[in-house]
Scaffold this motif. Structure first.
Motif, PDB file in Angstrom:
ATOM      1  N   GLY A  10      24.908  -0.632 -55.295  1.00  0.00           N
ATOM      2  CA  GLY A  10      26.027   0.285 -55.121  1.00  0.00           C
ATOM      3  C   GLY A  10      25.653   1.422 -54.197  1.00  0.00           C
ATOM      4  N   ASP A  11      26.590   2.370 -54.013  1.00  0.00           N
ATOM      5  CA  ASP A  11      26.330   3.517 -53.155  1.00  0.00           C
ATOM      6  C   ASP A  11      25.199   4.366 -53.714  1.00  0.00           C
ATOM      7  N   MET A  12      24.490   5.019 -52.798  1.00  0.00           N
ATOM      8  CA  MET A  12      23.436   5.911 -53.262  1.00  0.00           C
ATOM      9  C   MET A  12      24.054   7.156 -53.888  1.00  0.00           C
ATOM     10  N   HIS A  13      23.646   7.442 -55.123  1.00  0.00           N
ATOM     11  CA  HIS A  13      24.107   8.603 -55.885  1.00  0.00           C
ATOM     12  C   HIS A  13      23.262   9.814 -55.491  1.00  0.00           C
ATOM     13  N   ILE A  14      23.851  11.004 -55.570  1.00  0.00           N
ATOM     14  CA  ILE A  14      23.079  12.196 -55.201  1.00  0.00           C
ATOM     15  C   ILE A  14      21.876  12.386 -56.118  1.00  0.00           C
ATOM     16  N   GLY A  15      21.961  11.880 -57.353  1.00  0.00           N
ATOM     17  CA  GLY A  15      20.811  11.954 -58.246  1.00  0.00           C
ATOM     18  C   GLY A  15      19.664  11.101 -57.738  1.00  0.00           C
ATOM     19  N   ASN A  16      19.988   9.925 -57.175  1.00  0.00           N
ATOM     20  CA  ASN A  16      18.966   9.062 -56.578  1.00  0.00           C
ATOM     21  C   ASN A  16      18.337   9.748 -55.370  1.00  0.00           C
ATOM     22  N   LEU A  17      19.188  10.335 -54.540  1.00  0.00           N
ATOM     23  CA  LEU A  17      18.682  11.006 -53.339  1.00  0.00           C
ATOM     24  C   LEU A  17      17.780  12.177 -53.715  1.00  0.00           C
ATOM     25  N   GLU A  39      14.490  -2.447 -55.323  1.00  0.00           N
ATOM     26  CA  GLU A  39      14.434  -3.186 -56.588  1.00  0.00           C
ATOM     27  C   GLU A  39      15.623  -4.157 -56.671  1.00  0.00           C
ATOM     28  N   ASP A  40      15.395  -5.330 -56.108  1.00  0.00           N
ATOM     29  CA  ASP A  40      16.457  -6.329 -55.939  1.00  0.00           C
ATOM     30  C   ASP A  40      16.328  -7.506 -56.897  1.00  0.00           C
ATOM     31  N   THR A  41      15.709  -7.278 -58.054  1.00  0.00           N
ATOM     32  CA  THR A  41      15.482  -8.403 -58.980  1.00  0.00           C
ATOM     33  C   THR A  41      16.749  -8.799 -59.741  1.00  0.00           C
ATOM     34  N   ASN A  46      23.199  -7.541 -56.891  1.00  0.00           N
ATOM     35  CA  ASN A  46      22.874  -7.074 -55.546  1.00  0.00           C
ATOM     36  C   ASN A  46      24.081  -7.214 -54.622  1.00  0.00           C
ATOM     37  N   ILE A  47      24.319  -6.194 -53.805  1.00  0.00           N
ATOM     38  CA  ILE A  47      25.422  -6.214 -52.837  1.00  0.00           C
ATOM     39  C   ILE A  47      24.824  -6.350 -51.445  1.00  0.00           C
ATOM     40  N   GLU A  48      25.264  -7.363 -50.730  1.00  0.00           N
ATOM     41  CA  GLU A  48      24.713  -7.619 -49.404  1.00  0.00           C
ATOM     42  C   GLU A  48      24.913  -6.411 -48.487  1.00  0.00           C
ATOM     43  N   LYS A  50      23.627  -3.436 -48.824  1.00  0.00           N
ATOM     44  CA  LYS A  50      23.390  -2.133 -49.448  1.00  0.00           C
ATOM     45  C   LYS A  50      21.973  -1.633 -49.195  1.00  0.00           C
ATOM     46  N   ASP A  51      21.027  -2.546 -49.109  1.00  0.00           N
ATOM     47  CA  ASP A  51      19.646  -2.122 -48.836  1.00  0.00           C
ATOM     48  C   ASP A  51      19.564  -1.436 -47.477  1.00  0.00           C
ATOM     49  N   LYS A  52      20.242  -2.007 -46.486  1.00  0.00           N
ATOM     50  CA  LYS A  52      20.231  -1.421 -45.133  1.00  0.00           C
ATOM     51  C   LYS A  52      20.930  -0.062 -45.150  1.00  0.00           C
ATOM     52  N   GLU A  53      21.990   0.050 -45.932  1.00  0.00           N
ATOM     53  CA  GLU A  53      22.712   1.317 -46.029  1.00  0.00           C
ATOM     54  C   GLU A  53      21.824   2.389 -46.655  1.00  0.00           C
ATOM     55  N   ILE A  54      21.092   2.031 -47.696  1.00  0.00           N
ATOM     56  CA  ILE A  54      20.179   2.964 -48.355  1.00  0.00           C
ATOM     57  C   ILE A  54      19.112   3.438 -47.382  1.00  0.00           C
ATOM     58  N   LEU A  55      18.529   2.502 -46.654  1.00  0.00           N
ATOM     59  CA  LEU A  55      17.474   2.847 -45.699  1.00  0.00           C
ATOM     60  C   LEU A  55      18.012   3.739 -44.586  1.00  0.00           C
ATOM     61  N   ALA A  56      19.250   3.478 -44.155  1.00  0.00           N
ATOM     62  CA  ALA A  56      19.848   4.297 -43.095  1.00  0.00           C
ATOM     63  C   ALA A  56      20.045   5.735 -43.581  1.00  0.00           C
ATOM     64  N   ILE A  57      20.457   5.889 -44.838  1.00  0.00           N
ATOM     65  CA  ILE A  57      20.648   7.229 -45.409  1.00  0.00           C
ATOM     66  C   ILE A  57      19.309   7.962 -45.510  1.00  0.00           C
TER      67      ILE A  57
END
Length: 443
Positions: A10-17, A39-41, A46-48, A50-57
């Motif tokens: 899902g979207d990155m939450h401000i708590g995660n950031l 953590e893609d286990t 998993n949403i296709e 989303k990992d790239k979106e997280i890394l971009a942020i």
């Protein structure tokens, strides 16, 4: 090494950031590497992309990693650790069906006692075709650890019964994969949300069962409350980092706010590099902190003020310093890039002179003044060079005075009936009068 371990679900939450920022800062303070572990286990969630979106942020916020790993790539190691635990008698196969366990859980509820797994159940439901899970044997003594924010925490054996480390399909559970990977990558300090407090003793037990005795430091961050006072959830738009960025909040302002939430900081406005010099995780308050969008808006305005006109223009997708200057002027009445874009868009859009401004209509006056201003532009009047000359000539040629002049003038130049002092704004917009002076066609 320190790590940030997001899930691509899902979207990155401000708590995660916030956790990512603190882990990054401490890594820099300790001169250690910063690891991103996706953590893609949980394959079903998993949403296709989303990992790239997280890394971009993370990249946008300047949280540059030294290593990047995907947890699923370590499945073979997780299985090897599980097999070791089974051989050592520290883990075992459990054939209990979900239905059996649910029945036992309901029995506990009816008796008003806490549900605890009983190791004697492991083979009661064994069938030739059954696919067992693997469980780690529960704690025999207290599990204790010191938290940099919460202080000393301990968990009794009754709180940690035998739990699943490998599911029926062989996929490791969150706690098992997390504990194993923290060992593999030699993690020595972990900052994460307080919702993980109950996971920590299980992960410590896993590592001890594997003979891993390294002491890992922990800091569990208090939850962030929404403006309503309840736990901030995904339903709160402001909980999403992407949403905040889309609204025109700067990464450096969001970062400033997250670091200062429930924290003692030596200065109000600061950058990430400045925070690295003085940040102390032990200064974070133990109690939950409420998200304050007004406070974030204030910090955003202060960081926008720090930008020069060229930098501001680039954020507004322009290379013209004058656009950057116009943007900075609007910080008197706007706090985000979106609000400033809206102000600038109104300046350049065809003006709706037929509508009512503050319950008044200035259509006739706007029409008359528009003819005068267009005429001045077409002949390149010398009066266009400064605001006083421009105003006086336009007033004289239009025969309009007072509110009947100034309101239409503001509407034609800015698309609004109130706002910045025109004498301050005019030096920057006078170069664009041909583009600005347009009237919206009637429908």
């Amino acid at each position: 090494m320190l790590r940030f371990a997001p899930s691509p679900t899902g979207d990155m939450h401000i708590g995660n950031l916030r956790a990512a920022v603190f882990n990054y800062i401490i890594a820099k303070q300790k001169n250690e590497k910063f690891l991103i572990r996706i953590e893609d286990t949980d394959l079903s969630r998993n949403i296709e992309g989303k990992d790239k979106e997280i890394l971009a942020i993370l990249n946008l916020f300047g949280l540059l990693w030294d290593e990047l790993v995907y947890q699923s790539h370590n499945f073979k190691h997780h299985h090897s650790f599980a097999e070791y635990l089974i051989r050592e008698g520290k883990a075992f196969y459990c054939y209990c069906t979900k239905e059996f366990l649910e029945e036992k859980k309901q029995e506990a509820i009816s008796k008003k006692i806490a549900f605890r797994y009983d190791d004697s159940w492991a083979e009661l439901e064994k069938r030739p075709s059954a696919k067992p899970v693997v469980r780690l044997k529960g704690a025999e003594g207290f599990v204790r650890f010191d938290d940099e924010i919460k202080g000393h925490l301990e968990f009794a054996p009754a709180e940690i019964d035998s739990f699943v480390i490998l599911r029926e399909d062989g996929v490791p559970t969150y706690n098992f994969a997390c504990a194993c990977d923290d060992m593999i990558y030699n993690i020595d300090f972990i900052v994460r949300g307080e919702d993980h407090v109950s996971n920590t003793p299980k992960q410590i037990l896993i590592q001890k069962s594997l003979g891993y005795d390294k002491k890992i430091g922990y800091a569990h961050l208090p939850i962030i409350l929404g403006e309503s006072g309840g736990k901030m959830s995904k339903r709160d738009s402001a909980s999403s980092v992407s949403w905040l960025l889309e609204q025109g909040f700067l990464p450096q302002a969001i970062m400033n706010y997250l670091i200062s939430m429930g924290n003692k900081t030596p200065t109000e406005i600061f950058t990430l590099s400045e925070a690295i010099e003085w940040f102390d995780i032990t200064n974070i308050a133990k109690s939950p902190v409420k998200f304050d969008i007004k406070r974030l808006r204030y910090l955003n305005r202060e960081h926008l003020k720090r930008l020069n006109e060229s930098e501001f223009a680039l954020l507004l997708q322009s290379k013209d310093m004058s656009i950057g200057a116009i943007g900075k002027l609007h910080l008197e009445e706007a706090s985000t890039l979106n609000e400033i874009r809206e102000k600038i868009d109104l300046i350049f859009k065809p003006k709706d002179i037929a509508k009512h401004y503050e319950n008044e209509n200035f259509e006739f006056e706007c029409q008359e003044l528009f003819k005068v201003l267009i005429g001045m532009v077409e002949v390149d009047s010398k009066a266009l060079n400064d605001y006083e000359s421009f105003k006086n000539e336009a007033m004289s040629l239009s025969n309009l005075k007072g509110k009947k002049f100034f309101k239409p003038l503001r509407i034609l130049l800015t698309g609004q009936s109130h706002g910045l002092d025109l004498s301050v704004l005019y030096p920057y917009i006078r170069f664009y009068l041909k583009e600005i002076l347009h009237i919206k066609d009637k429908q």
